[in-house]
Write a protein that holds these residues in place. Sequence first.
Motif, PDB file in Angstrom:
ATOM      1  N   ASP A  67      19.184  20.783 -18.596  1.00 28.17           N
ATOM      2  CA  ASP A  67      17.843  20.590 -19.148  1.00 28.17           C
ATOM      3  C   ASP A  67      17.048  19.573 -18.321  1.00 28.17           C
ATOM      4  N   ILE A  68      17.717  18.521 -17.883  1.00 28.63           N
ATOM      5  CA  ILE A  68      17.055  17.519 -17.048  1.00 28.63           C
ATOM      6  C   ILE A  68      16.574  18.168 -15.752  1.00 28.63           C
ATOM      7  N   TYR A  69      17.439  18.936 -15.147  1.00 23.76           N
ATOM      8  CA  TYR A  69      17.081  19.583 -13.888  1.00 23.76           C
ATOM      9  C   TYR A  69      15.944  20.591 -14.092  1.00 23.76           C
ATOM     10  N   GLN A  70      16.057  21.422 -15.120  1.00 20.78           N
ATOM     11  CA  GLN A  70      15.027  22.433 -15.361  1.00 20.78           C
ATOM     12  C   GLN A  70      13.672  21.809 -15.686  1.00 20.78           C
ATOM     13  N   LEU A  71      13.681  20.753 -16.508  1.00 12.22           N
ATOM     14  CA  LEU A  71      12.418  20.115 -16.872  1.00 12.22           C
ATOM     15  C   LEU A  71      11.788  19.426 -15.666  1.00 12.22           C
ATOM     16  N   SER A  72      12.586  18.739 -14.882  1.00 15.57           N
ATOM     17  CA  SER A  72      12.025  18.079 -13.692  1.00 15.57           C
ATOM     18  C   SER A  72      11.447  19.113 -12.736  1.00 15.57           C
ATOM     19  N   SER A  73      12.114  20.251 -12.594  1.00 13.64           N
ATOM     20  CA  SER A  73      11.620  21.323 -11.729  1.00 13.64           C
ATOM     21  C   SER A  73      10.318  21.917 -12.274  1.00 13.64           C
ATOM     22  N   ALA A  74      10.253  22.135 -13.574  1.00 16.90           N
ATOM     23  CA  ALA A  74       9.046  22.702 -14.193  1.00 16.90           C
ATOM     24  C   ALA A  74       7.852  21.769 -14.035  1.00 16.90           C
ATOM     25  N   LEU A  75       8.074  20.478 -14.221  1.00 19.75           N
ATOM     26  CA  LEU A  75       6.985  19.510 -14.069  1.00 19.75           C
ATOM     27  C   LEU A  75       6.517  19.441 -12.618  1.00 19.75           C
ATOM     28  N   ASP A  76       7.457  19.525 -11.696  1.00 18.96           N
ATOM     29  CA  ASP A  76       7.106  19.528 -10.274  1.00 18.96           C
ATOM     30  C   ASP A  76       6.294  20.772  -9.919  1.00 18.96           C
ATOM     31  N   ASP A  77       6.654  21.910 -10.506  1.00 17.28           N
ATOM     32  CA  ASP A  77       5.908  23.150 -10.251  1.00 17.28           C
ATOM     33  C   ASP A  77       4.443  23.012 -10.662  1.00 17.28           C
ATOM     34  N   ILE A  78       4.187  22.355 -11.791  1.00 17.47           N
ATOM     35  CA  ILE A  78       2.810  22.196 -12.267  1.00 17.47           C
ATOM     36  C   ILE A  78       1.978  21.462 -11.229  1.00 17.47           C
ATOM     37  N   VAL A  79       2.463  20.314 -10.788  1.00 16.71           N
ATOM     38  CA  VAL A  79       1.676  19.516  -9.847  1.00 16.71           C
ATOM     39  C   VAL A  79       1.601  20.195  -8.481  1.00 16.71           C
ATOM     40  N   ASP A  80       2.629  20.932  -8.081  1.00 11.06           N
ATOM     41  CA  ASP A  80       2.579  21.682  -6.817  1.00 11.06           C
ATOM     42  C   ASP A  80       1.467  22.727  -6.850  1.00 11.06           C
ATOM     43  N   LEU A  81       1.363  23.444  -7.955  1.00  4.82           N
ATOM     44  CA  LEU A  81       0.336  24.479  -8.075  1.00  4.82           C
ATOM     45  C   LEU A  81      -1.063  23.878  -8.140  1.00  4.82           C
ATOM     46  N   ARG A 106     -10.275  23.289 -17.169  1.00  4.91           N
ATOM     47  CA  ARG A 106     -10.375  22.627 -18.481  1.00  4.91           C
ATOM     48  C   ARG A 106      -9.146  22.960 -19.323  1.00  4.91           C
ATOM     49  N   VAL A 107      -8.764  24.236 -19.334  1.00  4.68           N
ATOM     50  CA  VAL A 107      -7.571  24.684 -20.075  1.00  4.68           C
ATOM     51  C   VAL A 107      -6.320  24.024 -19.507  1.00  4.68           C
ATOM     52  N   LEU A 108      -6.214  24.009 -18.192  1.00  2.78           N
ATOM     53  CA  LEU A 108      -5.065  23.386 -17.534  1.00  2.78           C
ATOM     54  C   LEU A 108      -4.963  21.909 -17.900  1.00  2.78           C
ATOM     55  N   GLY A 109      -6.077  21.208 -17.870  1.00  6.08           N
ATOM     56  CA  GLY A 109      -6.073  19.791 -18.231  1.00  6.08           C
ATOM     57  C   GLY A 109      -5.606  19.563 -19.655  1.00  6.08           C
ATOM     58  N   ALA A 110      -6.087  20.409 -20.575  1.00  2.97           N
ATOM     59  CA  ALA A 110      -5.678  20.281 -21.981  1.00  2.97           C
ATOM     60  C   ALA A 110      -4.175  20.536 -22.134  1.00  2.97           C
ATOM     61  N   ALA A 111      -3.656  21.540 -21.442  1.00  8.53           N
ATOM     62  CA  ALA A 111      -2.220  21.838 -21.513  1.00  8.53           C
ATOM     63  C   ALA A 111      -1.403  20.692 -20.918  1.00  8.53           C
ATOM     64  N   CYS A 112      -1.875  20.120 -19.817  1.00  6.06           N
ATOM     65  CA  CYS A 112      -1.162  18.992 -19.194  1.00  6.06           C
ATOM     66  C   CYS A 112      -1.148  17.772 -20.114  1.00  6.06           C
ATOM     67  N   ARG A 113      -2.244  17.542 -20.809  1.00 10.21           N
ATOM     68  CA  ARG A 113      -2.274  16.408 -21.762  1.00 10.21           C
ATOM     69  C   ARG A 113      -1.280  16.630 -22.901  1.00 10.21           C
ATOM     70  N   GLN A 114      -1.145  17.873 -23.357  1.00  8.48           N
ATOM     71  CA  GLN A 114      -0.162  18.184 -24.399  1.00  8.48           C
ATOM     72  C   GLN A 114       1.261  17.938 -23.889  1.00  8.48           C
ATOM     73  N   ILE A 115       1.529  18.345 -22.657  1.00 10.51           N
ATOM     74  CA  ILE A 115       2.855  18.125 -22.059  1.00 10.51           C
ATOM     75  C   ILE A 115       3.136  16.626 -21.965  1.00 10.51           C
ATOM     76  N   LEU A 173      -4.275  29.127 -10.357  1.00 11.33           N
ATOM     77  CA  LEU A 173      -4.629  28.370 -11.571  1.00 11.33           C
ATOM     78  C   LEU A 173      -3.871  28.922 -12.777  1.00 11.33           C
ATOM     79  N   GLU A 174      -3.800  30.247 -12.873  1.00 14.15           N
ATOM     80  CA  GLU A 174      -3.061  30.865 -13.971  1.00 14.15           C
ATOM     81  C   GLU A 174      -1.581  30.483 -13.910  1.00 14.15           C
ATOM     82  N   GLN A 175      -1.008  30.462 -12.714  1.00 18.62           N
ATOM     83  CA  GLN A 175       0.397  30.075 -12.557  1.00 18.62           C
ATOM     84  C   GLN A 175       0.619  28.629 -12.986  1.00 18.62           C
ATOM     85  N   ALA A 176      -0.338  27.756 -12.699  1.00 19.19           N
ATOM     86  CA  ALA A 176      -0.214  26.354 -13.117  1.00 19.19           C
ATOM     87  C   ALA A 176      -0.214  26.257 -14.642  1.00 19.19           C
ATOM     88  N   ILE A 177      -1.097  27.018 -15.278  1.00 17.39           N
ATOM     89  CA  ILE A 177      -1.132  27.023 -16.749  1.00 17.39           C
ATOM     90  C   ILE A 177       0.164  27.613 -17.299  1.00 17.39           C
TER      91      ILE A 177
END
Length: 195
Positions: A67-81, A106-115, A173-177
Motif C-alpha cells: 500500500d505504501i508503494y502503490q500510494l507513493s506511486s499514485a501520488l507521483d503520477d499525479i504531479v508527473d501528469l 479547476r476540477v483537478l485542483g479540487a480533487a488534489c485538495r481532497q487527496i 489533464l484527464e489522466q491527472a484527474i
Amino acid sequence: MFFSLFEAAGDNIVIAAGLLDEMLQAFPDRPELAAQVRDCEHRGDEITHELVQRLNNTFVTPIDRDDIYQLSSALDDIVDLIEEVADYLGLYRVPSVMSEAKEMTRVLGAACRQIASALARLSKFPDLHEQTIEIHRLENEGDRIVRQAIASLFSNGDSTLDVLRWKDLLERLEQAIDATERAAFIIEGIVLKNA
C-alpha cells in the motif's frame, strides 16, 4: 515518518495543481509558472524516493508495504501528469487556452485538495468514504468536460494541428484527474484495512 511524507506529497500536488491552474488562467502571460510546476515535480520525485528508501530500510511498517508503494506511486503520477501538461503547453506553442482546459484544471485542483485533506488525516484511519465519493464525482465531471472539449475540437473547424495538440493536452489533464481517483481508492483501501 511515512504519514508525514504522504502529507508532504499531498501538499505538493495541491501546489502543482494550483500553479497549473494559475498558468492556464493567465496564459500566455505567465510562462515562468511552468518552471515552478517542474520544481514541484522534482519535489514529488524526492518525496517518492524517500518513501521507497524508507520502505526498503524499515522492517515493520505502519501500514501494508504494498500500500505504501502503490500510494507513493499514485501520488507521483499525479504531479508527473501536471508537469507534463505545463511543459507541453510551451512545447506545443498553443496560441490560447480552451475554456474546457481551464475547467479541467479547476476540477483537478479540487480533487488534489481532497487527496491532500485525506492524506493529512490518514494516520488516524478515519472514514474517508465521503471524500472518495467527492473525488469520484470530480473524476466524472472531468470526463464530461473532456468529452465536450474533444467534440468541440472536431466541430469548430480547428486546424488538424490544433486538434492534435489540444486532444493530447486534454487527455493528459484527464489522466491527472483519473490519477487522483486511483490515489483515493488506495487511501480508502488503507483505511479499511487498518480501521
